[in-house]
Design a protein around this motif. Structure first.
Motif, short mmCIF file in Angstrom:
data_model
loop_
_atom_site.label_atom_id
_atom_site.label_comp_id
_atom_site.label_asym_id
_atom_site.label_seq_id
_atom_site.Cartn_x
_atom_site.Cartn_y
_atom_site.Cartn_z
N LEU A 77 0.88 -1.17 0.00
CA LEU A 77 0.00 0.00 0.00
C LEU A 77 0.91 1.22 0.00
O LEU A 77 1.40 1.66 1.05
N ASN A 78 1.18 1.73 -1.20
CA ASN A 78 2.15 2.82 -1.34
C ASN A 78 1.46 4.19 -1.18
O ASN A 78 0.25 4.28 -1.24
N LYS A 79 2.26 5.20 -0.98
CA LYS A 79 1.80 6.59 -0.76
C LYS A 79 1.01 6.66 0.55
O LYS A 79 0.03 7.42 0.66
N CYS A 80 1.42 5.86 1.53
CA CYS A 80 0.70 5.84 2.81
C CYS A 80 0.93 7.15 3.57
O CYS A 80 0.24 7.41 4.55
N ASP A 81 1.87 7.96 3.11
CA ASP A 81 2.06 9.30 3.71
C ASP A 81 0.91 10.22 3.31
O ASP A 81 0.70 11.26 3.93
N LEU A 82 0.16 9.85 2.26
CA LEU A 82 -0.94 10.71 1.78
C LEU A 82 -2.31 10.21 2.22
O LEU A 82 -3.31 10.90 2.04
N ASN A 106 6.01 4.31 2.07
CA ASN A 106 6.21 5.61 1.44
C ASN A 106 7.47 5.44 0.60
O ASN A 106 8.58 5.43 1.13
N ALA A 107 7.27 5.24 -0.71
CA ALA A 107 8.41 4.91 -1.57
C ALA A 107 9.34 6.09 -1.78
O ALA A 107 10.46 5.93 -2.26
N VAL A 108 8.88 7.29 -1.42
CA VAL A 108 9.75 8.47 -1.60
C VAL A 108 10.84 8.48 -0.54
O VAL A 108 12.02 8.68 -0.86
N PRO A 142 -0.57 2.37 -13.76
CA PRO A 142 0.33 3.53 -13.84
C PRO A 142 0.14 4.47 -12.64
O PRO A 142 -0.97 4.60 -12.11
N ASN A 143 1.24 5.07 -12.24
CA ASN A 143 1.25 6.15 -11.25
C ASN A 143 1.10 5.72 -9.78
O ASN A 143 1.01 6.57 -8.90
N VAL A 144 1.06 4.41 -9.51
CA VAL A 144 0.96 3.98 -8.10
C VAL A 144 2.31 4.09 -7.38
O VAL A 144 2.38 3.97 -6.16
N GLY A 145 3.38 4.28 -8.18
CA GLY A 145 4.70 4.46 -7.56
C GLY A 145 5.65 3.31 -7.75
O GLY A 145 6.61 3.15 -6.98
N LYS A 146 5.46 2.50 -8.80
CA LYS A 146 6.33 1.34 -9.02
C LYS A 146 7.79 1.74 -9.22
O LYS A 146 8.68 1.18 -8.59
N SER A 147 8.02 2.73 -10.08
CA SER A 147 9.41 3.13 -10.37
C SER A 147 10.06 3.73 -9.13
O SER A 147 11.23 3.45 -8.84
N THR A 148 9.30 4.53 -8.42
CA THR A 148 9.85 5.17 -7.21
C THR A 148 10.23 4.09 -6.19
O THR A 148 11.29 4.16 -5.57
N LEU A 149 9.39 3.09 -6.06
CA LEU A 149 9.64 1.98 -5.14
C LEU A 149 10.89 1.20 -5.55
O LEU A 149 11.77 0.91 -4.73
N ALA A 161 10.97 7.03 -13.19
CA ALA A 161 9.82 7.52 -12.42
C ALA A 161 9.24 8.74 -13.11
O ALA A 161 9.96 9.55 -13.67
N SER A 162 7.93 8.84 -13.07
CA SER A 162 7.29 9.96 -13.75
C SER A 162 6.01 10.33 -13.02
O SER A 162 5.34 9.47 -12.48
N ASN A 163 5.69 11.63 -12.99
CA ASN A 163 4.41 11.99 -12.41
C ASN A 163 3.35 12.12 -13.50
O ASN A 163 2.27 12.57 -13.27
N LYS A 164 3.72 11.71 -14.70
CA LYS A 164 2.74 11.67 -15.80
C LYS A 164 2.26 10.24 -15.94
O LYS A 164 3.03 9.34 -16.24
#
Ligand code: GDP
Length: 294
Positions: A77-82, A106-108, A142-149, A161-164
C-alpha cells in the motif's frame, strides 16, 4: 468554462461519460502487457502488487488476481504518507488474509521498505521456495509508484519515475543491495466502468488531466471532500462551506487565492489546478478516498 447542470446526478454521469470518451484504453497494448506479465510470472518467486493507499481498490488491476493465481504475493500500500491512518489500518486488515502479507510504504523516503526482503523471504519459504536470491515482479497500474519503489529499493535511479500517468516501460531486471532482484513491468490501466472508481483514479492523478475537464473534476473533488473531510477543506482554504454547492466553494477558493481574470471573472482553470494539485500533494491532510465495505 465549467458546465453545470441543475440535476447533480446528470452532471456526474455527464462528467464520467466525457472522461471515458476521452481516455484511450489501448486494447492492443493491454493484451501485450498481460501476455508479458503471464510470461514473466514464470521467472519470478514472488509478486509485489503496488496499490495507492488513498484508493486501494480503485487502483487495483481487477484482472491481476486471475493473472497471478496462487503465486506468492506481497500487497504494497504505497503513498501511505498521503492516506489517513485509520484508512491505512482498515486496508491492511482487509488485504491481510490467508498467506498475503501487506505493507504500508512511502516509496519516496523508504518508510516501510526496510524489511521487505525478509518479508519476501518469509512468504516464499512458506510457499516452499528456498532460492538464495529472491526474484520479485513489481506490478500495478500507472502512477501507483512502481518506479519510485524500485529506485528506493535499488538505492539509485534505475527505473524511470514519472508523475505523468501512462508512461509505458519495457521489462527490465533491477538488482538491489539486498538479495532481491526486481522485475519492472509496464502499468496497465484497464477500462473501469464504476463511476466512483473512475473519479477516484482521476482525483489521485492516475488518469491524465489533459484528457479531462479539470473544472468539473475539481468540483467533483470538492463534493467528495465536503462529504469525507469538511474541516480539512475549510482549514486549508480558509473558507466557510455551509450550504454552498461545490461550484460555489470552488469560486470562494478562487477569490481567496486570487484566481481572478482581467475583467473580474473567475479563472476556473487555475483554481481547479490548485485544488487538484494541493489534494494530490497531501496539503489538505492525509486523506483516504475509499474504505473497505463502503
Ligand atoms: P509508476 O507509474 O507506478 O512507476 O509511478 P512513479 O514511480 O512514476 O510515481 C508516480 C508519482 O508518484 C511520482 O511523482 C512519485 O514521486 C510519486 N510517488 C511515488 N511513491 C510515492 C509515495 O510513497 N508518496 C508520495 N507522496 N508520492 C509518491
Amino acid at each position: 468554462m465549467i458546465q453545470v447542470l441543475n440535476n447533480k446526478t446528470a452532471y456526474k454521469i455527464e462528467m464520467v461519460f466525457v472522461m471515458t470518451e476521452n481516455i484511450n484504453w489501448f486494447p492492443k497494448h493491454m493484451k501485450d502487457s498481460e501476455d508479458l506479465l503471464k510470461k514473466s510470472l514464470k521467472a519470478v518467486d514472488i509478486v509485489f502488487e503496488v496499490l495507492d493507499a488513498r484508493a486501494p481498490l480503485s487502483s487495483k488491476d481487477m484482472n491481476i488476481d486471475r493473472i497471478i493465481g496462487q503465486k506468492a504475493r506481497i500487497v504494497i500500500l504505497n503513498k501511505c504518507d498521503l492516506s489517513s491512518n485509520d484508512g491505512n489500518k482498515q486496508w491492511v486488515s482487509f488485504f491481510n488474509r490467508g498467506d498475503t502479507e501487506v505493507v504500508l510504504v512511502n516509496a519516496v523516503n523508504g518508510d516501510g521498505l526496510k524489511n521487505i526482503t525478509n518479508l519476501a523471504r518469509k512468504v516464499i519459504t512458506k510457499a516452499g521456495i528456498k532460492n538464495k536470491s529472491i526474484r520479485a515482479m513489481v506490478v500495478g497500474i500507472p502512477n501507483v509508484g512502481k518506479s519510485t519503489l524500485i529506485n528506493c529499493l535499488a538505492g539509485k535511479k534505475k527505473a524511470k519515475a514519472s508523475n505523468k500517468p501512462g508512461v509505458t516501460r519495457f521489462k527490465q531486471w533491477i538488482d538491489t543491495k539486498s538479495q532481491l532482484e526486481l522485475l519492472d513491468t509496464p502499468g496497465i490501466l484497464r477500462p473501469r466502468e464504476d463511476k466512483d472508481t473512475v473519479l477516484n483514479l482521476a482525483f489521485i492523478g492516475t488518469i491524465n488531466d489533459d484528457v479531462l475537464d479539470v473544472g468539473t473534476l475539481a468540483s467533483d473533488l470538492i463534493e467528495k471532500l465536503v462529504e469525507i473531510v469538511p474541516e480539512e477543506l475549510c482549514a486549508r482554504f480558509k473558507i466557510d462551506i455551509n450550504d454552498k454547492t461545490p461550484l460555489e466553494i470552488l469560486e470562494n477558493i478562487a477569490a481567496k487565492r486570487g484566481c481572478i481574470l482581467k475583467g473580474g471573472s473567475i479563472d476556473y482553470m487555475r483554481v481547479s489546478g490548485i485544488v487538484l494539485s494541493e489534494f494530490r500533494k497531501g496539503k489538505l491532510g492525509k486523506i483516504t478516498l475509499e474504505y473497505p465495505g463502503c
